[in-house]
Design a protein around this motif. Structure first.
Motif, PDB file in Angstrom:
ATOM      1  N   ASN A   2       0.936  -1.257  -0.343  1.00  0.00           N
ATOM      2  CA  ASN A   2       0.146   0.084   0.168  1.00  0.00           C
ATOM      3  C   ASN A   2       0.814   1.320   0.023  1.00  0.00           C
ATOM      4  O   ASN A   2       1.501   1.456   0.744  1.00  0.00           O
ATOM      5  N   PRO A   3       0.723   2.329  -0.955  1.00  0.00           N
ATOM      6  CA  PRO A   3       1.567   3.400  -0.984  1.00  0.00           C
ATOM      7  C   PRO A   3       1.491   4.328   0.199  1.00  0.00           C
ATOM      8  O   PRO A   3       2.617   5.086   0.533  1.00  0.00           O
ATOM      9  N   ILE A   4       0.498   4.048   1.077  1.00  0.00           N
ATOM     10  CA  ILE A   4       0.404   4.760   2.180  1.00  0.00           C
ATOM     11  C   ILE A   4       1.484   4.704   3.226  1.00  0.00           C
ATOM     12  O   ILE A   4       1.711   5.455   4.087  1.00  0.00           O
ATOM     13  N   PHE A   5       2.189   3.392   2.912  1.00  0.00           N
ATOM     14  CA  PHE A   5       2.944   3.199   4.099  1.00  0.00           C
ATOM     15  C   PHE A   5       4.568   3.415   3.595  1.00  0.00           C
ATOM     16  O   PHE A   5       5.386   3.171   4.424  1.00  0.00           O
ATOM     17  N   LEU A   6       4.721   3.983   2.315  1.00  0.00           N
ATOM     18  CA  LEU A   6       6.056   4.007   1.896  1.00  0.00           C
ATOM     19  C   LEU A   6       6.822   5.216   2.367  1.00  0.00           C
ATOM     20  O   LEU A   6       6.290   6.253   2.643  1.00  0.00           O
ATOM     21  N   ARG A   7       8.228   4.816   2.901  1.00  0.00           N
ATOM     22  CA  ARG A   7       8.925   5.699   3.635  1.00  0.00           C
ATOM     23  C   ARG A   7       8.204   6.187   4.820  1.00  0.00           C
ATOM     24  O   ARG A   7       8.812   7.388   5.373  1.00  0.00           O
ATOM     25  N   LEU A   8       7.466   5.645   5.394  1.00  0.00           N
ATOM     26  CA  LEU A   8       6.679   6.171   6.652  1.00  0.00           C
ATOM     27  C   LEU A   8       7.528   6.217   8.027  1.00  0.00           C
ATOM     28  O   LEU A   8       7.314   7.123   8.638  1.00  0.00           O
ATOM     29  N   PHE A   9       8.376   5.397   7.978  1.00  0.00           N
ATOM     30  CA  PHE A   9       9.264   5.003   9.403  1.00  0.00           C
ATOM     31  C   PHE A   9      10.579   5.618   9.271  1.00  0.00           C
ATOM     32  O   PHE A   9      11.530   4.978   8.789  1.00  0.00           O
ATOM     33  N   ASP A  10      10.759   6.773   9.941  1.00  0.00           N
ATOM     34  CA  ASP A  10      12.145   7.420  10.118  1.00  0.00           C
ATOM     35  C   ASP A  10      12.855   6.525  11.553  1.00  0.00           C
ATOM     36  O   ASP A  10      12.166   6.403  12.425  1.00  0.00           O
ATOM     37  N   ASP A  11      13.973   6.044  10.968  1.00  0.00           N
ATOM     38  CA  ASP A  11      14.674   5.181  12.092  1.00  0.00           C
ATOM     39  C   ASP A  11      15.529   6.023  13.200  1.00  0.00           C
ATOM     40  O   ASP A  11      16.579   6.525  12.796  1.00  0.00           O
ATOM     41  N   ALA A  12      14.871   5.945  14.081  1.00  0.00           N
ATOM     42  CA  ALA A  12      15.368   6.601  15.506  1.00  0.00           C
ATOM     43  C   ALA A  12      15.711   5.682  16.369  1.00  0.00           C
ATOM     44  O   ALA A  12      15.604   5.702  17.688  1.00  0.00           O
ATOM     45  N   ALA A  13      16.200   4.576  16.062  1.00  0.00           N
ATOM     46  CA  ALA A  13      16.828   3.556  16.844  1.00  0.00           C
ATOM     47  C   ALA A  13      17.836   3.862  17.980  1.00  0.00           C
ATOM     48  O   ALA A  13      17.896   3.166  19.209  1.00  0.00           O
ATOM     49  N   ILE A  14      18.542   5.086  17.834  1.00  0.00           N
ATOM     50  CA  ILE A  14      19.736   5.324  18.690  1.00  0.00           C
ATOM     51  C   ILE A  14      19.235   6.033  19.723  1.00  0.00           C
ATOM     52  O   ILE A  14      19.602   6.384  20.846  1.00  0.00           O
ATOM     53  N   PHE A  15      17.881   6.707  19.751  1.00  0.00           N
ATOM     54  CA  PHE A  15      17.021   7.516  20.580  1.00  0.00           C
ATOM     55  C   PHE A  15      16.368   6.495  21.814  1.00  0.00           C
ATOM     56  O   PHE A  15      16.016   5.512  21.453  1.00  0.00           O
ATOM     57  N   PRO A  16      16.305   7.104  23.076  1.00  0.00           N
ATOM     58  CA  PRO A  16      15.278   6.475  23.895  1.00  0.00           C
ATOM     59  C   PRO A  16      13.939   6.117  23.318  1.00  0.00           C
ATOM     60  O   PRO A  16      13.238   7.083  22.604  1.00  0.00           O
ATOM     61  N   PRO A  17      13.312   5.127  23.970  1.00  0.00           N
ATOM     62  CA  PRO A  17      13.813   4.116  24.924  1.00  0.00           C
ATOM     63  C   PRO A  17      14.718   3.143  23.970  1.00  0.00           C
ATOM     64  O   PRO A  17      14.876   2.067  24.749  1.00  0.00           O
TER      65      PRO A  17
END
Length: 261
Positions: A2-17
């Motif tokens: 579904n195109p509504i999910f494309l590039r949706l998640f910015d990876d902030a894995a190094i931030f809490p928690p």
């Protein structure tokens, strides 16, 4: 997908928690770039204070890592020159007054301070809006009414926004450990669809408040490709310290192809 999910998640894995060590976070991001999850990935989010550490980890191999750089203030002189290890594609900072080149630039504004006048000023400056939707205290979480008003003003003013904090789960829910009410990112997508179609704050707040996962998922499936593009022009992405949690949530609701993991 579904195109509504494309590039949706910015990876902030190094931030809490999450607090993942940078080498481990970069390795995980690189692995997802080579997997069927790649279309879901936004940039890797990193603070200016840890940029040298990120460049060292990213230089180990692979194409330049797309980075959204979080600055402590509005000084764009702190943005580094081009690097073979990273590509700064976006800037996030409080108090920004200018874009700083071709990069997307997000000014963080407290949701209670998002007025029509402020949104117009951001639009005129070519800036986007960053809205915090959670934190370590209950008051850091806007109510559905508060967030609905912020989304309405941003949409009416034509200013794209990203969200950050508290959005790991697709559906609005109460955390059993903290008691905090978390917004769901699918709720925000449905609410934004209402907003871009001229819906009022009450309708948008109702979409944000819905805790029925199957009903929210069904609403997502009614959004056609054209409306999905409009929604995502407005709601650009959200920062999450976990990519696996939102992916797992979408899989449980049947909204991602089987075998994507």
């Amino acid at each position: 997908m579904n195109p509504i999910f494309l590039r949706l998640f910015d990876d902030a894995a190094i931030f809490p928690p999450g607090d993942l060590p940078i080498p481990d976070a970069v390795k995980a991001y690189r692995e997802r770039q080579l997997s069927p999850l790649e279309p879901l990935l936004g940039p890797f989010v990193c603070s200016l204070a840890r940029l040298d550490e990120l460049i060292a980890a990213a230089a180990a191999g692979g194409r330049p890592l797309p980075v959204s750089l979080v600055l402590p203030g509005p000084d764009l002189a702190a943005v580094p020159a081009a690097s073979t290890a990273i590509d700064v594609v976006a800037i996030e900072a409080p108090g920004l007054i200018g874009r700083g080149g071709t990069r997307s630039a997000y000014r963080e504004v407290a949701w209670a301070e998002i007025t029509a006048t402020r949104v117009a000023a951001l639009r005129d400056a070519g800036l986007r809006l960053k809205i915090r939707t959670g934190g370590v205290r209950a008051e850091a979480f806007p109510t559905e009414k508060d967030l609905a008003e912020a989304l309405c003003r941003a949409t009416e003013g034509g200013v794209p926004f990203k969200l950050t904090a508290g959005l790991h789960d697709p559906i609005r829910h109460r955390d059993p450990l903290t008691g905090f009410e978390h917004h769901g990112f699918l709720n925000v997508l449905v609410a934004t669809a209402h907003a871009v179609q001229g819906g009022g704050a009450g309708e948008i707040a109702a979409a944000l408040a819905d805790q029925d996962g199957h009903r929210v998922a069904a609403a997502i499936t009614t959004i056609d490709d054209g409306l999905a593009r409009e929604v995502r022009r407005q709601f650009v992405s959200f920062g999450t310290c976990s990519i696996s949690e939102p992916v797992d949530g979408l899989l449980q609701l049947g909204l991602l192809p089987e075998g994507i993991l």
